[in-house]
Structure formats: C-alpha cells, structure tokens
Design a protein around this motif. Structure first.
Motif, PDB file in Angstrom:
ATOM      1  N   GLU A  45       0.850  -1.180   0.000  1.00 13.56           N
ATOM      2  CA  GLU A  45       0.000   0.000   0.000  1.00 13.56           C
ATOM      3  C   GLU A  45       0.890   1.236   0.000  1.00 13.56           C
ATOM      4  O   GLU A  45       1.709   1.423   0.902  1.00 13.56           O
ATOM      5  N   TRP A  46       0.701   2.103  -1.010  1.00 10.60           N
ATOM      6  CA  TRP A  46       1.417   3.364  -1.031  1.00 10.60           C
ATOM      7  C   TRP A  46       0.929   4.225   0.130  1.00 10.60           C
ATOM      8  O   TRP A  46      -0.277   4.321   0.375  1.00 10.60           O
ATOM      9  N   VAL A  47       1.869   4.875   0.830  1.00 10.54           N
ATOM     10  CA  VAL A  47       1.529   5.677   1.994  1.00 10.54           C
ATOM     11  C   VAL A  47       1.722   7.175   1.737  1.00 10.54           C
ATOM     12  O   VAL A  47       0.824   7.974   1.980  1.00 10.54           O
ATOM     13  N   SER A  48       2.896   7.540   1.232  1.00 14.49           N
ATOM     14  CA  SER A  48       3.198   8.954   1.101  1.00 14.49           C
ATOM     15  C   SER A  48       4.342   9.155   0.126  1.00 14.49           C
ATOM     16  O   SER A  48       5.190   8.268  -0.033  1.00 14.49           O
ATOM     17  N   SER A  49       4.375  10.320  -0.528  1.00 12.62           N
ATOM     18  CA  SER A  49       5.459  10.668  -1.435  1.00 12.62           C
ATOM     19  C   SER A  49       5.815  12.129  -1.290  1.00 12.62           C
ATOM     20  O   SER A  49       4.978  12.952  -0.897  1.00 12.62           O
ATOM     21  N   ILE A  50       7.070  12.436  -1.661  1.00 17.26           N
ATOM     22  CA  ILE A  50       7.529  13.807  -1.728  1.00 17.26           C
ATOM     23  C   ILE A  50       8.347  13.935  -3.005  1.00 17.26           C
ATOM     24  O   ILE A  50       9.170  13.067  -3.307  1.00 17.26           O
ATOM     25  N   ASN A  51       8.099  15.008  -3.760  1.00 15.19           N
ATOM     26  CA  ASN A  51       8.799  15.091  -5.039  1.00 15.19           C
ATOM     27  C   ASN A  51      10.218  15.616  -4.848  1.00 15.19           C
ATOM     28  O   ASN A  51      10.590  16.094  -3.782  1.00 15.19           O
ATOM     29  N   ASN A  52      11.021  15.529  -5.911  1.00 14.09           N
ATOM     30  CA  ASN A  52      12.448  15.823  -5.755  1.00 14.09           C
ATOM     31  C   ASN A  52      12.706  17.287  -5.442  1.00 14.09           C
ATOM     32  O   ASN A  52      13.745  17.621  -4.890  1.00 14.09           O
ATOM     33  N   GLY A  53      11.765  18.163  -5.760  1.00 12.62           N
ATOM     34  CA  GLY A  53      11.933  19.560  -5.416  1.00 12.62           C
ATOM     35  C   GLY A  53      11.407  19.895  -4.036  1.00 12.62           C
ATOM     36  O   GLY A  53      11.495  21.049  -3.592  1.00 12.62           O
ATOM     37  N   LYS A  54      10.859  18.909  -3.358  1.00 14.46           N
ATOM     38  CA  LYS A  54      10.280  19.064  -2.020  1.00 14.46           C
ATOM     39  C   LYS A  54       9.144  20.078  -2.002  1.00 14.46           C
ATOM     40  O   LYS A  54       8.818  20.643  -0.970  1.00 14.46           O
ATOM     41  N   ILE A  55       8.576  20.293  -3.182  1.00 14.98           N
ATOM     42  CA  ILE A  55       7.481  21.251  -3.258  1.00 14.98           C
ATOM     43  C   ILE A  55       6.157  20.595  -2.894  1.00 14.98           C
ATOM     44  O   ILE A  55       5.297  21.203  -2.263  1.00 14.98           O
ATOM     45  N   SER A  56       6.002  19.345  -3.307  1.00 15.17           N
ATOM     46  CA  SER A  56       4.712  18.690  -3.136  1.00 15.17           C
ATOM     47  C   SER A  56       4.844  17.428  -2.304  1.00 15.17           C
ATOM     48  O   SER A  56       5.809  16.671  -2.454  1.00 15.17           O
ATOM     49  N   THR A  57       3.871  17.224  -1.447  1.00 14.79           N
ATOM     50  CA  THR A  57       3.778  15.991  -0.679  1.00 14.79           C
ATOM     51  C   THR A  57       2.409  15.382  -0.892  1.00 14.79           C
ATOM     52  O   THR A  57       1.429  16.097  -1.158  1.00 14.79           O
ATOM     53  N   TYR A  58       2.340  14.086  -0.781  1.00 16.45           N
ATOM     54  CA  TYR A  58       1.111  13.354  -1.050  1.00 16.45           C
ATOM     55  C   TYR A  58       0.947  12.273   0.009  1.00 16.45           C
ATOM     56  O   TYR A  58       1.929  11.688   0.469  1.00 16.45           O
ATOM     57  N   TYR A  59      -0.317  12.010   0.353  1.00 15.25           N
ATOM     58  CA  TYR A  59      -0.614  11.021   1.392  1.00 15.25           C
ATOM     59  C   TYR A  59      -1.842  10.216   1.000  1.00 15.25           C
ATOM     60  O   TYR A  59      -2.797  10.741   0.429  1.00 15.25           O
ATOM     61  N   THR A  60      -1.831   8.954   1.358  1.00 17.79           N
ATOM     62  CA  THR A  60      -3.050   8.189   1.227  1.00 17.79           C
ATOM     63  C   THR A  60      -4.050   8.699   2.266  1.00 17.79           C
ATOM     64  O   THR A  60      -3.656   9.223   3.330  1.00 17.79           O
ATOM     65  N   ASP A  61      -5.321   8.583   1.974  1.00 22.28           N
ATOM     66  CA  ASP A  61      -6.343   9.197   2.820  1.00 22.28           C
ATOM     67  C   ASP A  61      -6.262   8.743   4.275  1.00 22.28           C
ATOM     68  O   ASP A  61      -6.503   9.531   5.199  1.00 22.28           O
ATOM     69  N   SER A  62      -5.917   7.485   4.485  1.00 22.62           N
ATOM     70  CA  SER A  62      -5.965   6.944   5.847  1.00 22.62           C
ATOM     71  C   SER A  62      -4.898   7.530   6.771  1.00 22.62           C
ATOM     72  O   SER A  62      -4.992   7.374   7.998  1.00 22.62           O
ATOM     73  N   VAL A  63      -3.901   8.212   6.229  1.00 27.10           N
ATOM     74  CA  VAL A  63      -2.837   8.765   7.075  1.00 27.10           C
ATOM     75  C   VAL A  63      -2.815  10.292   7.046  1.00 27.10           C
ATOM     76  O   VAL A  63      -2.016  10.906   7.771  1.00 27.10           O
ATOM     77  N   LYS A  64      -3.643  10.909   6.231  1.00 26.45           N
ATOM     78  CA  LYS A  64      -3.663  12.380   6.156  1.00 26.45           C
ATOM     79  C   LYS A  64      -3.961  12.981   7.517  1.00 26.45           C
ATOM     80  O   LYS A  64      -4.852  12.540   8.228  1.00 26.45           O
ATOM     81  N   GLY A  65      -3.163  13.987   7.876  1.00 32.45           N
ATOM     82  CA  GLY A  65      -3.327  14.631   9.163  1.00 32.45           C
ATOM     83  C   GLY A  65      -2.588  13.940  10.292  1.00 32.45           C
ATOM     84  O   GLY A  65      -2.478  14.497  11.383  1.00 32.45           O
ATOM     85  N   ARG A  66      -2.088  12.735  10.040  1.00 30.24           N
ATOM     86  CA  ARG A  66      -1.355  11.995  11.082  1.00 30.24           C
ATOM     87  C   ARG A  66       0.116  11.792  10.721  1.00 30.24           C
ATOM     88  O   ARG A  66       0.968  11.775  11.599  1.00 30.24           O
ATOM     89  N   PHE A  67       0.399  11.616   9.443  1.00 29.46           N
ATOM     90  CA  PHE A  67       1.763  11.357   8.982  1.00 29.46           C
ATOM     91  C   PHE A  67       2.300  12.582   8.243  1.00 29.46           C
ATOM     92  O   PHE A  67       1.550  13.286   7.554  1.00 29.46           O
ATOM     93  N   THR A  68       3.618  12.793   8.360  1.00 31.61           N
ATOM     94  CA  THR A  68       4.278  13.875   7.640  1.00 31.61           C
ATOM     95  C   THR A  68       5.569  13.356   7.025  1.00 31.61           C
ATOM     96  O   THR A  68       6.417  12.803   7.733  1.00 31.61           O
ATOM     97  N   ILE A  69       5.707  13.537   5.725  1.00 33.03           N
ATOM     98  CA  ILE A  69       6.926  13.124   5.032  1.00 33.03           C
ATOM     99  C   ILE A  69       7.824  14.336   4.847  1.00 33.03           C
ATOM    100  O   ILE A  69       7.340  15.455   4.614  1.00 33.03           O
ATOM    101  N   SER A  70       9.130  14.128   4.968  1.00 35.78           N
ATOM    102  CA  SER A  70      10.078  15.214   4.755  1.00 35.78           C
ATOM    103  C   SER A  70      11.348  14.636   4.130  1.00 35.78           C
ATOM    104  O   SER A  70      11.612  13.437   4.236  1.00 35.78           O
ATOM    105  N   LYS A  71      12.116  15.528   3.501  1.00 35.04           N
ATOM    106  CA  LYS A  71      13.293  15.086   2.749  1.00 35.04           C
ATOM    107  C   LYS A  71      14.425  16.064   3.041  1.00 35.04           C
ATOM    108  O   LYS A  71      14.232  17.272   2.993  1.00 35.04           O
ATOM    109  N   ASP A  72      15.589  15.535   3.342  1.00 37.26           N
ATOM    110  CA  ASP A  72      16.766  16.355   3.596  1.00 37.26           C
ATOM    111  C   ASP A  72      17.826  15.987   2.580  1.00 37.26           C
ATOM    112  O   ASP A  72      18.514  14.971   2.719  1.00 37.26           O
ATOM    113  N   ASP A  73      17.960  16.813   1.539  1.00 38.90           N
ATOM    114  CA  ASP A  73      18.908  16.492   0.475  1.00 38.90           C
ATOM    115  C   ASP A  73      20.354  16.579   0.957  1.00 38.90           C
ATOM    116  O   ASP A  73      21.228  15.892   0.433  1.00 38.90           O
ATOM    117  N   ALA A  74      20.615  17.417   1.942  1.00 37.57           N
ATOM    118  CA  ALA A  74      21.990  17.539   2.456  1.00 37.57           C
ATOM    119  C   ALA A  74      22.422  16.268   3.190  1.00 37.57           C
ATOM    120  O   ALA A  74      23.604  15.914   3.181  1.00 37.57           O
TER     121      ALA A  74
END
Length: 119
Positions: A45-74
C-alpha cells in the motif's frame, strides 16, 4: 545503491514513531521519494510521497493529518513522522526512490522496517 530504513518499533495506539531512510549510491536530490507499507497478509500500500523539489507531498487518505513526510537532500534522508498511530498502521514500511530520466524509469527499494501498533 542503498536505501536503509530505521525507526520501526512496537508502539501503543495513539503513540508516535519517526521512520528514517538513509540513501546512498545515487543522486538523491533528483529522485522522488515514497513510503510504501505492507501489512501481514495484504498487498503493498502506497503511503506517502515527496517530489524531488520538495514542493509537493502526497498522502493516502488513511494517514492524512497523522503522517508527515520530509526530505533532507543535504543528509540524503527521507523521514516519515507518524503520529496518532492505529492498529491498522501495523506493517513493514519500505522506502522507495524513483525518477524518470531520458525515457527510462529508475527505482530503488529499501529492505523495510517493522512498525507494530499494539496495546
């Protein structure tokens, strides 16, 4: 190429966990990153994604508001902060990296980290 997940654990309902995925061996900043989970006896089951520019994040409905994805390129890491965990969040969580480049699709998977939500 390596994607190494960490942070999985046994946690009580309502608790929190922070998953991390450390990447190496590829140009991390050029890839979209995702978390995919697989519960016992079920398909991925796909849960969440973040694009390479870190501009957009996406979540499956069941985790929205509870999960947060983040990316640290450094640091070449992607994290998944999971709050208000429920029993149905129990699964092996996999880190996934992908990109389209010159007409080719490239993707990599980690080995997974177990998250168990139980009293």
């Amino acid at each position: 190429v390596q994607l190494v997940e960490s942070g999985g654990d046994l946690v009580q309902p309502g608790g929190s966990l922070r998953l991390s995925c450390a990447a190496s061996g590829f140009t991390f900043g050029s890839y979209d990153m995702s978390w995919v989970r697989q519960a016992p006896g079920k398909g991925p089951e796909w849960v969440s994604s973040i694009n390479n520019g870190k501009i957009s994040t996406y979540y499956t409905d069941s985790v929205k508001g509870r999960f947060t994805i983040s990316k640290d390129d450094a640091k070449n890491t992607v994290n998944l902060q999971m709050n208000s965990l429920k029993a149905e969040d129990t699964a092996v969580y996999y880190c996934h990296a992908d990109q389209y480049y010159s007409g080719s699709y490239l993707d990599y998977w980690g080995q997974g980290t177990q998250v168990t939500v139980s009293p």
